[in-house]
Write a protein that holds these residues in place. Sequence first.
Motif, PDB file in Angstrom:
ATOM      1  N   PHE A 180       0.751  -1.037  -0.007  1.00 49.79           N
ATOM      2  CA  PHE A 180       0.046  -0.116   0.064  1.00 49.79           C
ATOM      3  C   PHE A 180       0.755   1.140   0.074  1.00 49.79           C
ATOM      4  O   PHE A 180       1.819   1.481   1.091  1.00 49.79           O
ATOM      5  N   ARG A 181       0.848   2.252  -0.870  1.00 51.75           N
ATOM      6  CA  ARG A 181       1.765   3.167  -1.301  1.00 51.75           C
ATOM      7  C   ARG A 181       0.889   4.658  -0.964  1.00 51.75           C
ATOM      8  O   ARG A 181      -0.173   4.553  -1.209  1.00 51.75           O
ATOM      9  N   ALA A 182       1.702   5.616  -0.969  1.00 51.44           N
ATOM     10  CA  ALA A 182       1.248   6.940  -1.090  1.00 51.44           C
ATOM     11  C   ALA A 182       2.184   7.793  -1.518  1.00 51.44           C
ATOM     12  O   ALA A 182       3.580   7.698  -1.222  1.00 51.44           O
ATOM     13  N   THR A 183       1.914   8.515  -2.505  1.00 50.16           N
ATOM     14  CA  THR A 183       2.811   9.518  -3.193  1.00 50.16           C
ATOM     15  C   THR A 183       2.333  11.108  -3.302  1.00 50.16           C
ATOM     16  O   THR A 183       1.175  11.224  -3.239  1.00 50.16           O
TER      17      THR A 183
ATOM     18  N   ARG B 117       1.715  14.705  -4.329  1.00 50.39           N
ATOM     19  CA  ARG B 117       0.821  15.288  -5.127  1.00 50.39           C
ATOM     20  C   ARG B 117       1.478  16.828  -5.396  1.00 50.39           C
ATOM     21  O   ARG B 117       1.766  17.491  -4.321  1.00 50.39           O
ATOM     22  N   PRO B 118       1.359  17.417  -6.325  1.00 56.25           N
ATOM     23  CA  PRO B 118       1.798  18.849  -6.465  1.00 56.25           C
ATOM     24  C   PRO B 118       0.784  19.620  -5.609  1.00 56.25           C
ATOM     25  O   PRO B 118       1.388  20.763  -5.074  1.00 56.25           O
ATOM     26  N   ASP B 119      -0.507  19.443  -5.159  1.00 57.50           N
ATOM     27  CA  ASP B 119      -1.397  20.244  -4.470  1.00 57.50           C
ATOM     28  C   ASP B 119      -0.957  20.022  -3.055  1.00 57.50           C
ATOM     29  O   ASP B 119      -1.665  20.422  -2.194  1.00 57.50           O
ATOM     30  N   GLY B 120       0.004  19.274  -2.546  1.00 51.37           N
ATOM     31  CA  GLY B 120       0.248  18.863  -1.329  1.00 51.37           C
ATOM     32  C   GLY B 120      -0.400  17.900  -0.611  1.00 51.37           C
ATOM     33  O   GLY B 120      -0.288  17.291   0.548  1.00 51.37           O
ATOM     34  N   LEU B 121      -1.520  17.221  -1.285  1.00 57.31           N
ATOM     35  CA  LEU B 121      -2.136  15.796  -0.749  1.00 57.31           C
ATOM     36  C   LEU B 121      -1.357  14.806  -1.346  1.00 57.31           C
ATOM     37  O   LEU B 121      -0.325  15.064  -2.055  1.00 57.31           O
ATOM     38  N   TRP B 122      -1.738  13.596  -0.994  1.00 59.08           N
ATOM     39  CA  TRP B 122      -0.876  12.293  -1.340  1.00 59.08           C
ATOM     40  C   TRP B 122      -1.936  11.485  -1.936  1.00 59.08           C
ATOM     41  O   TRP B 122      -2.976  11.054  -1.574  1.00 59.08           O
ATOM     42  N   GLU B 123      -1.684  10.973  -3.168  1.00 61.47           N
ATOM     43  CA  GLU B 123      -2.314   9.950  -3.861  1.00 61.47           C
ATOM     44  C   GLU B 123      -1.950   8.600  -2.873  1.00 61.47           C
ATOM     45  O   GLU B 123      -0.743   8.230  -2.374  1.00 61.47           O
ATOM     46  N   ALA B 124      -3.089   7.840  -2.406  1.00 60.02           N
ATOM     47  CA  ALA B 124      -3.153   6.968  -1.402  1.00 60.02           C
ATOM     48  C   ALA B 124      -3.960   5.689  -1.768  1.00 60.02           C
ATOM     49  O   ALA B 124      -4.980   5.775  -2.354  1.00 60.02           O
ATOM     50  N   GLY B 125      -3.465   4.594  -1.294  1.00 64.03           N
ATOM     51  CA  GLY B 125      -3.748   3.374  -1.694  1.00 64.03           C
ATOM     52  C   GLY B 125      -5.050   2.871  -0.538  1.00 64.03           C
ATOM     53  O   GLY B 125      -4.723   2.723   0.641  1.00 64.03           O
ATOM     54  N   LEU B 126      -6.142   2.379  -0.964  1.00 65.69           N
ATOM     55  CA  LEU B 126      -6.965   1.808  -0.327  1.00 65.69           C
ATOM     56  C   LEU B 126      -7.737   0.740  -0.821  1.00 65.69           C
ATOM     57  O   LEU B 126      -8.098   0.982  -1.891  1.00 65.69           O
TER      58      LEU B 126
ATOM     59  N   THR C 285       8.537  11.686  -0.793  1.00 63.80           N
ATOM     60  CA  THR C 285       7.831  11.903  -1.975  1.00 63.80           C
ATOM     61  C   THR C 285       7.149  10.310  -2.120  1.00 63.80           C
ATOM     62  O   THR C 285       5.854  10.311  -2.497  1.00 63.80           O
ATOM     63  N   GLU C 286       7.448   9.377  -1.169  1.00 58.16           N
ATOM     64  CA  GLU C 286       6.852   8.206  -1.154  1.00 58.16           C
ATOM     65  C   GLU C 286       6.691   7.467   0.051  1.00 58.16           C
ATOM     66  O   GLU C 286       7.711   7.572   0.738  1.00 58.16           O
ATOM     67  N   LEU C 287       5.594   7.002   0.466  1.00 57.50           N
ATOM     68  CA  LEU C 287       5.509   6.168   1.572  1.00 57.50           C
ATOM     69  C   LEU C 287       4.717   4.493   1.198  1.00 57.50           C
ATOM     70  O   LEU C 287       4.149   4.707   0.449  1.00 57.50           O
ATOM     71  N   SER C 288       5.126   3.795   2.012  1.00 57.13           N
ATOM     72  CA  SER C 288       4.467   2.540   2.004  1.00 57.13           C
ATOM     73  C   SER C 288       4.670   1.514   3.154  1.00 57.13           C
ATOM     74  O   SER C 288       5.434   1.664   3.975  1.00 57.13           O
ATOM     75  N   TYR C 289       3.613   0.469   2.981  1.00 58.02           N
ATOM     76  CA  TYR C 289       3.898  -0.750   3.891  1.00 58.02           C
ATOM     77  C   TYR C 289       3.089  -1.740   3.144  1.00 58.02           C
ATOM     78  O   TYR C 289       2.591  -1.533   2.100  1.00 58.02           O
ATOM     79  N   GLU C 290       3.516  -3.107   3.800  1.00 57.44           N
ATOM     80  CA  GLU C 290       2.775  -4.158   2.973  1.00 57.44           C
ATOM     81  C   GLU C 290       2.325  -5.153   3.911  1.00 57.44           C
ATOM     82  O   GLU C 290       2.364  -5.070   5.025  1.00 57.44           O
ATOM     83  N   VAL C 291       1.088  -5.705   3.392  1.00 58.70           N
ATOM     84  CA  VAL C 291       0.284  -6.724   4.147  1.00 58.70           C
ATOM     85  C   VAL C 291       0.545  -7.802   3.091  1.00 58.70           C
ATOM     86  O   VAL C 291       0.258  -8.394   2.184  1.00 58.70           O
ATOM     87  N   GLU C 292       1.240  -8.806   3.818  1.00 56.84           N
ATOM     88  CA  GLU C 292       1.866 -10.109   3.343  1.00 56.84           C
ATOM     89  C   GLU C 292       0.665 -11.234   3.149  1.00 56.84           C
ATOM     90  O   GLU C 292       0.581 -12.047   2.435  1.00 56.84           O
ATOM     91  N   ARG C 293      -0.161 -11.148   4.267  1.00 62.20           N
ATOM     92  CA  ARG C 293      -1.019 -11.918   4.459  1.00 62.20           C
ATOM     93  C   ARG C 293      -2.183 -11.573   5.237  1.00 62.20           C
ATOM     94  O   ARG C 293      -2.004 -10.687   6.172  1.00 62.20           O
ATOM     95  N   LEU C 294      -3.478 -11.986   4.929  1.00 61.47           N
ATOM     96  CA  LEU C 294      -4.560 -11.613   5.700  1.00 61.47           C
ATOM     97  C   LEU C 294      -5.576 -12.783   5.414  1.00 61.47           C
ATOM     98  O   LEU C 294      -6.356 -12.854   4.128  1.00 61.47           O
ATOM     99  N   VAL C 295      -6.159 -13.273   6.375  1.00 61.71           N
ATOM    100  CA  VAL C 295      -7.302 -14.373   6.269  1.00 61.71           C
ATOM    101  C   VAL C 295      -8.061 -14.256   7.498  1.00 61.71           C
ATOM    102  O   VAL C 295      -7.655 -13.568   8.565  1.00 61.71           O
ATOM    103  N   VAL C 296      -9.247 -14.654   7.353  1.00 55.28           N
ATOM    104  CA  VAL C 296     -10.359 -14.579   8.179  1.00 55.28           C
ATOM    105  C   VAL C 296     -10.748 -16.240   8.656  1.00 55.28           C
ATOM    106  O   VAL C 296     -11.250 -16.708   7.292  1.00 55.28           O
ATOM    107  N   ARG C 297     -10.798 -16.658   9.817  1.00 56.29           N
ATOM    108  CA  ARG C 297     -11.457 -17.759  10.292  1.00 56.29           C
ATOM    109  C   ARG C 297     -12.840 -17.577  11.090  1.00 56.29           C
ATOM    110  O   ARG C 297     -12.968 -16.562  11.867  1.00 56.29           O
TER     111      ARG C 297
END
Length: 222
Positions: A52-55, A57-66, A202-214
């Motif tokens: 999940f990344r965020a970069t 933008r020229p306007d000061g906001l960040w494109e963000a993954g959801l 200019t960029e931030l990120s983290y990773e979800v390697e696994r997600l399960v629900v039991r």
Amino acid sequence: MADVVFRADFSSDRQWVAGRSWAYPDGGPVNPDDDKLDHLTSDPAYSRTGRFRATRRPDGLWEAGLLTTEESPDGFMVRTGDLLEATVLLPVGLGAWPAIWTWRDGGNEVDVFEYHPDNPDLLELTNHVRRGQAYVRDEAVRPGGRIDIAVLFGRNSVVWSLNGRRIHSDGRGVGSRWHASLIVNLSVCAGRYHPPPEDGATELSYEVERLVVRRPIAHGPR
């Protein structure tokens, strides 16, 4: 005994909707009142690999993954009694605000975790349904660290575990008929409660390697 009822495939258009959520005003793309610089994007490069990344933008906001299961074709929801397990690679840069959480109809929020690198060893665990919260410090929690986190959405208590060890039981729970969609995202702090990104970032990120629900077998299919 429990069955795996959900195994995250972040590339799946049936499981996940990208770049919008009713947890944001009007479904997004921005939520400044929550101290977020997010500008949600459906660009698959920001979420569909599990990174999940965020970069900036020229306007000061960040494109963000959801990504969210709400309004997805499969429409998966977690419910009372479910156990969610996730393996997460935490972010490094200031301003990064990763989270796994739940949402439905303007509420029903339980935060599996929130994290801010300015508090490098601290996880934020919150049950907004019945107002339970804990701030847990642990040496396994650190910028760039890999953690296994699990949450049991119990009727009378929500229970969090970290790397196989129970770290918090809130004694409040979610009630017997609770259910909600899943959200996985990376927000960016605007600076009210936690530092914003550094000027040169200019960029931030983290990773979800696994997600399960039991789900307990006795519950049967939903």
